[in-house]
Design a protein around this motif. Structure first.
Motif, PDB file in Angstrom:
ATOM      1  N   ASP A 161       0.841  -1.209   0.000  1.00 31.78           N
ATOM      2  CA  ASP A 161       0.000   0.000   0.000  1.00 31.78           C
ATOM      3  C   ASP A 161       0.873   1.255   0.000  1.00 31.78           C
ATOM      4  O   ASP A 161       0.610   2.220  -0.724  1.00 31.78           O
ATOM      5  CB  ASP A 161      -0.904   0.035   1.236  1.00 31.78           C
ATOM      6  CG  ASP A 161      -1.941  -1.071   1.268  1.00 31.78           C
ATOM      7  OD1 ASP A 161      -2.242  -1.653   0.207  1.00 31.78           O
ATOM      8  OD2 ASP A 161      -2.442  -1.366   2.378  1.00 31.78           O
ATOM      9  N   HIS A 162       1.912   1.227   0.821  1.00 28.90           N
ATOM     10  CA  HIS A 162       2.831   2.365   0.933  1.00 28.90           C
ATOM     11  C   HIS A 162       3.465   2.675  -0.422  1.00 28.90           C
ATOM     12  O   HIS A 162       3.527   3.840  -0.844  1.00 28.90           O
ATOM     13  CB  HIS A 162       3.914   2.018   1.958  1.00 28.90           C
ATOM     14  CG  HIS A 162       4.831   3.134   2.315  1.00 28.90           C
ATOM     15  ND1 HIS A 162       5.833   3.570   1.493  1.00 28.90           N
ATOM     16  CD2 HIS A 162       4.909   3.890   3.441  1.00 28.90           C
ATOM     17  CE1 HIS A 162       6.495   4.556   2.076  1.00 28.90           C
ATOM     18  NE2 HIS A 162       5.956   4.766   3.265  1.00 28.90           N
ATOM     19  N   LEU A 163       3.903   1.626  -1.119  1.00 30.12           N
ATOM     20  CA  LEU A 163       4.564   1.839  -2.410  1.00 30.12           C
ATOM     21  C   LEU A 163       3.592   2.339  -3.466  1.00 30.12           C
ATOM     22  O   LEU A 163       3.970   3.112  -4.351  1.00 30.12           O
ATOM     23  CB  LEU A 163       5.269   0.556  -2.858  1.00 30.12           C
ATOM     24  CG  LEU A 163       6.453   0.162  -1.977  1.00 30.12           C
ATOM     25  CD1 LEU A 163       6.971  -1.211  -2.361  1.00 30.12           C
ATOM     26  CD2 LEU A 163       7.554   1.209  -2.035  1.00 30.12           C
ATOM     27  N   PHE A 164       2.313   1.931  -3.375  1.00 28.35           N
ATOM     28  CA  PHE A 164       1.311   2.470  -4.289  1.00 28.35           C
ATOM     29  C   PHE A 164       1.138   3.969  -4.061  1.00 28.35           C
ATOM     30  O   PHE A 164       1.174   4.771  -5.005  1.00 28.35           O
ATOM     31  CB  PHE A 164      -0.036   1.753  -4.102  1.00 28.35           C
ATOM     32  CG  PHE A 164      -1.133   2.344  -4.935  1.00 28.35           C
ATOM     33  CD1 PHE A 164      -1.205   2.081  -6.299  1.00 28.35           C
ATOM     34  CD2 PHE A 164      -2.079   3.193  -4.372  1.00 28.35           C
ATOM     35  CE1 PHE A 164      -2.201   2.651  -7.074  1.00 28.35           C
ATOM     36  CE2 PHE A 164      -3.077   3.764  -5.142  1.00 28.35           C
ATOM     37  CZ  PHE A 164      -3.137   3.484  -6.495  1.00 28.35           C
ATOM     38  N   VAL A 165       0.977   4.366  -2.805  1.00 32.38           N
ATOM     39  CA  VAL A 165       0.791   5.788  -2.496  1.00 32.38           C
ATOM     40  C   VAL A 165       2.077   6.560  -2.799  1.00 32.38           C
ATOM     41  O   VAL A 165       2.023   7.683  -3.318  1.00 32.38           O
ATOM     42  CB  VAL A 165       0.322   5.978  -1.041  1.00 32.38           C
ATOM     43  CG1 VAL A 165       0.238   7.451  -0.674  1.00 32.38           C
ATOM     44  CG2 VAL A 165      -1.040   5.309  -0.836  1.00 32.38           C
ATOM     45  N   LEU A 166       3.227   5.960  -2.525  1.00 30.77           N
ATOM     46  CA  LEU A 166       4.494   6.608  -2.863  1.00 30.77           C
ATOM     47  C   LEU A 166       4.590   6.854  -4.369  1.00 30.77           C
ATOM     48  O   LEU A 166       5.019   7.929  -4.798  1.00 30.77           O
ATOM     49  CB  LEU A 166       5.678   5.768  -2.389  1.00 30.77           C
ATOM     50  CG  LEU A 166       7.062   6.303  -2.780  1.00 30.77           C
ATOM     51  CD1 LEU A 166       7.314   7.678  -2.172  1.00 30.77           C
ATOM     52  CD2 LEU A 166       8.143   5.314  -2.387  1.00 30.77           C
ATOM     53  N   SER A 167       4.171   5.885  -5.183  1.00 30.53           N
ATOM     54  CA  SER A 167       4.226   6.080  -6.639  1.00 30.53           C
ATOM     55  C   SER A 167       3.341   7.250  -7.050  1.00 30.53           C
ATOM     56  O   SER A 167       3.720   8.047  -7.911  1.00 30.53           O
ATOM     57  CB  SER A 167       3.841   4.800  -7.380  1.00 30.53           C
ATOM     58  OG  SER A 167       2.469   4.536  -7.237  1.00 30.53           O
ATOM     59  N   ARG A 168       2.182   7.372  -6.407  1.00 34.42           N
ATOM     60  CA  ARG A 168       1.306   8.515  -6.710  1.00 34.42           C
ATOM     61  C   ARG A 168       1.957   9.819  -6.262  1.00 34.42           C
ATOM     62  O   ARG A 168       1.885  10.840  -6.967  1.00 34.42           O
ATOM     63  CB  ARG A 168      -0.049   8.339  -6.029  1.00 34.42           C
ATOM     64  CG  ARG A 168      -0.853   7.172  -6.583  1.00 34.42           C
ATOM     65  CD  ARG A 168      -2.327   7.288  -6.216  1.00 34.42           C
ATOM     66  NE  ARG A 168      -2.875   8.458  -6.875  1.00 34.42           N
ATOM     67  CZ  ARG A 168      -3.722   9.314  -6.287  1.00 34.42           C
ATOM     68  NH1 ARG A 168      -4.124   9.136  -5.046  1.00 34.42           N
ATOM     69  NH2 ARG A 168      -4.179  10.365  -6.954  1.00 34.42           N
ATOM     70  N   HIS A 169       2.593   9.801  -5.110  1.00 35.25           N
ATOM     71  CA  HIS A 169       3.301  10.980  -4.590  1.00 35.25           C
ATOM     72  C   HIS A 169       4.405  11.400  -5.562  1.00 35.25           C
ATOM     73  O   HIS A 169       4.554  12.586  -5.876  1.00 35.25           O
ATOM     74  CB  HIS A 169       3.874  10.648  -3.203  1.00 35.25           C
ATOM     75  CG  HIS A 169       4.849  11.631  -2.676  1.00 35.25           C
ATOM     76  ND1 HIS A 169       4.463  12.824  -2.081  1.00 35.25           N
ATOM     77  CD2 HIS A 169       6.210  11.616  -2.646  1.00 35.25           C
ATOM     78  CE1 HIS A 169       5.543  13.492  -1.717  1.00 35.25           C
ATOM     79  NE2 HIS A 169       6.611  12.786  -2.051  1.00 35.25           N
TER      80      HIS A 169
END
Length: 188
Positions: A161-169
């Protein structure tokens, strides 16, 4: 403390490897697949870090996560709750959740699924996310057969989940997400 003075031991030439407690297993054993995939995810995070450049906060997060993935591997490479010298703790997942919330608060709401693309850092973060998901699936499969620290599975779930949100960031700083357009190529 870890001491690695001899790298080539020839101990694995017969298709087996040693776990953290000295137990020998085939290299294609589910436990070895699980911690090997965690290692693969960690290497993918190294690629993300190559592309984050001047973003010191993101690099610090990823540096900490890479160290935590070594903790995950150490946890997985010693079977049984009593035998492990190092166990992943839920505080590590809680830290990921806090970072997810902070990054997500600054992002626009999603109106479509996001394609694993965008700037180089985001594309690599998506690749790392999919590898973490595979590591999670392997850890779940292992837990169905043997004892596995449940905090490992929670950590891997939270990390994807963190890496998904990081990619969006990361994409937000580079022009935005690449979104899925359902049926866009039908009839062409």
């Amino acid at each position: 403390m870890v001491k690695l003075d001899v790298i080539t031991t020839r101990g694995g030439d017969g298709g087996e490897t040693s776990l953290g407690d000295g137990t020998r297993l085939r290299k294609d054993a589910l436990r070895v697949e699980a911690y090997g995939t965690v290692d693969e995810a960690n290497a993918a995070l190294g690629l993300v870090r190559l592309h984050t450049g001047a973003d010191v906060a993101v690099d610090a997060m990823l540096s900490r996560i890479q160290n935590e993935l070594f903790d995950v591997g150490a946890d997985l490479c010693v079977p049984g709750e009593a035998g492990a010298r190092l166990r992943v703790a839920d505080t590590q997942s809680l830290r990921l959740e806090a970072e997810i919330a902070t990054m997500n608060a600054a992002l626009p709401p999603l109106r479509s699924f996001v394609l694993p693309a965008g700037c180089p850092a985001a594309a690599h973060a998506h690749l790392a996310r999919t590898i973490v998901r595979r590591a999670e699936r392997l850890a779940v499969a292992l837990a169905a057969q043997e004892e596995v620290n449940a905090a490992v599975i929670r950590y891997l779930n939270r990390l994807s989940d963190h890496l998904f949100v990081l990619s969006r960031h990361l994409n937000a700083a580079a022009g935005g997400d690449v979104v899925w357009v359902p049926g866009a190529t039908r009839g062409r």
